[in-house]
Write an enzyme that holds these catalytic residues in place. Structure first.
Site, short mmCIF file in Angstrom:
data_model
loop_
_atom_site.label_atom_id
_atom_site.label_comp_id
_atom_site.label_asym_id
_atom_site.label_seq_id
_atom_site.Cartn_x
_atom_site.Cartn_y
_atom_site.Cartn_z
N ASP A 1 0.44 -1.47 0.04
CA ASP A 1 0.21 -0.23 0.17
C ASP A 1 0.93 0.87 0.22
OD1 ASP A 1 -2.28 1.20 0.11
OD2 ASP A 1 -2.99 -0.07 1.78
N ASP B 1 -10.90 2.06 -3.64
CA ASP B 1 -10.99 1.36 -3.49
C ASP B 1 -12.56 1.03 -3.29
OD1 ASP B 1 -8.82 1.15 -1.46
OD2 ASP B 1 -10.28 0.85 0.51
C1 GAL Z 1 -6.00 0.93 1.31
C2 GAL Z 1 -5.97 -0.16 0.25
C3 GAL Z 1 -7.72 -1.07 0.86
C4 GAL Z 1 -6.97 -1.92 1.83
C5 GAL Z 1 -6.65 -0.25 3.04
C6 GAL Z 1 -6.45 -1.15 4.02
O1 GAL Z 1 -5.58 2.09 0.61
O2 GAL Z 1 -6.86 0.23 -1.17
O3 GAL Z 1 -7.11 -2.38 -0.23
O4 GAL Z 1 -5.66 -2.89 2.12
O5 GAL Z 1 -5.92 0.20 2.20
O6 GAL Z 1 -5.97 -0.13 5.22
#
Ligand code: GAL
Length: 444
Positions: free
Chosen positions: A177, A264
């Site tokens: 991430d 997301d």
């Molecule tokens: C976001 C990511 C998600 C998940 C989340 C966890 O940035 O896009 O898929 O991993 O963080 O906090």
């Protein structure tokens, strides 16, 4: 003479450039398939829940159909120790407790490997994780301790963390991430009050000109190099999660096996369409080893649950026709057979996993209807006729638009119908939110 040599050398170098695959990242000749807990459990994940999912993947036949990567997301860590080693939260991962207090996820990966499955983990290119930026103070399983102990992201610890994760723990997959360099800027209240250290920002969400794309690309590249140092055969999958930011469409294919193309996904029809569009509109760098990632599937959740099978089939069809990774994001232990049949439809999976690895391309779009086609290794085409809207419509495509110059046969891979001969074009009626996914091939 000299000129001739230079020219032929140039040609040889060019030929080499185009002939050799891009040597970066791990191995994903076809889009990765598996499961990720984020859409189902957020940070409230436990080893027990993951292993229950792993059992279901095996018993339902989904693992045999291809869903083999069982991945962890945010929430697995407790803290970073003074010597830099990450400590696993053993209250949710009991098998990670070791007599010497070091904690190890090796029993967990051994368990999955013994089941014939593969194991994935999650980190961030910055110092901190997304849950620390977005989960407030109350999210489950936030890292604990001092500011330094809560820095569980890989920044400044790339070699050490990758040695632990891929050497000692033997993971097969990592999702990386980018909240660290995006969400911990000096002006943030939680940075000002000393809860977290400032980093960047090198990604400014919604402000393209303020981004430091090269720095983000380099962070991903150096993390991948740290994995390759431990696993020189590159037998791992490297997943970039910068949500389509930092210019990832231009460099993701060189640095990772898959790269997120958008924000997301959530379990609403519109979100699914937006994420589909973010990937369908960029077929340029998709190919074996390198995949657009419009995010995990929401089949089984919200607008795609067991009461919405038309939408669940549409979602699955759309991901398959653009060769997107198929990562289930729902608690499959609760699934009725109807959902298992959708995610497990082998003809649909074969389209996604086609060995030629061609992307799907938009053939036409008019009103609520859209046609997307993907050339397949056997010379046929997968064709998705999509109704994005909530009224019934008719959708058509000519054989010429699909690149055929003679009669074809058409097989509906949801109806498992017999292949029917067609001579000029294909017209289908589509209910609200329905997608028909067809396999169209030249008549023998
Ligand atoms: C976001 C990511 C998600 C998940 C989340 C966890 O940035 O896009 O898929 O991993 O963080 O906090």
């Amino acid at each position: 003479m000299l000129k001739k040599v230079t020219l032929s050398l140039g040609a040889a170098a060019l030929a080499l450039m185009f002939a050799s695959p891009v040597l970066a990242a791990g191995t994903a000749p076809v889009p990765p398939m598996g499961w990720n807990p984020w859409n189902a459990f957020g940070t409230g994940v436990t080893e027990e829940r993951i292993l229950a999912v792993a059992d279901t993947l095996k018993k339902s036949g989904l693992a045999d159909a291809g869903y083999r990567y069982v991945n962890m997301d945010d929430g697995w860590w407790l803290k970073r120790r003074a010597d830099g080693r990450i400590v696993v939260r053993t209250s949710i991962f009991p098998s990670a407790a070791t007599p010497d207090g070091n904690t190890s996820l090796r029993p967990f990966t051994d368990h999955l490997h013994a089941m014939g499955l593969k194991a994935g983990l999650y980190t961030d290119i910055g110092r901190n994780a997304c849950s620390q930026a977005w989960g407030g103070k109350t999210a489950a399983n936030l890292p604990e301790g001092s500011t330094a102990e809560r820095e569980i992201g890989s920044y400044g610890h790339q070699a050490q963390d990758m040695k632990l994760i891929f050497g000692e723990w033997r993971f097969d997959y990592i999702k990386v991430d980018a909240c660290g360099p995006a969400d911990f800027q000096p002006a943030k209240a939680f940075v000002k009050d000393g809860t977290y250290r400032a980093l960047g920002p090198w990604i400014v969400r919604g402000k393209p000109n303020a981004r430091d794309n090269a720095r983000i690309e380099n962070l991903y590249a150096s993390l991948d190099a740290a994995i390759a140092a431990v696993r020189p055969r590159r037998d791992y999958v490297f997943s970039i999660c910068s949500w389509g930011e930092a210019g990832v469409q231009a460099w993701g294919y060189k640095r990772g096996n898959l790269w997120r193309t958008s924000e997301d996904i959530n379990a609403h029809w519109k979100s699914m369409l937006d994420n589909f569009d973010s990937a369908a509109g960029h077929p340029e760098t998709v190919g074996p080893g390198h995949w657009n990632d419009p995010d995990m599937l929401e089949i089984g959740n919200g607008d795609f649950d067991a009461d919405h099978l038309t939408e669940a089939r549409a979602h699955m069809s759309m991901w398959a026709v653009i060769a997107a990774p198929l990562l289930l994001g729902s608690d499959v232990t609760k699934w009725p057979q109807s959902l298992i049949d959708i995610a497990g439809n082998r003809e649909v999976i074969a389209i996604d996993q086609d060995p030629a690895g061609h992307p799907g391309k938009i053939v036409s779009r008019a009103g609520d209807t859209e046609v997307v086609a993907k050339p397949l290794a056997d010379g046929s085409r997968a064709v998705a006729l999509i109704n994005r809207g909530s009224g019934a419509v008719t959708a058509s495509v000519t054989l010429k638009q699909l690149g055929f110059d003679g009669a074809v046969t058409v097989r509906d891979v949801w109806a498992h119908s017999d292949a029917t001969p067609v001579y000029d074009g294909i017209t289908v009626s589509l209910a609200a939110h329905e997608t028909k996914l067809l396999r169209v091939g030249k008549t023998q």
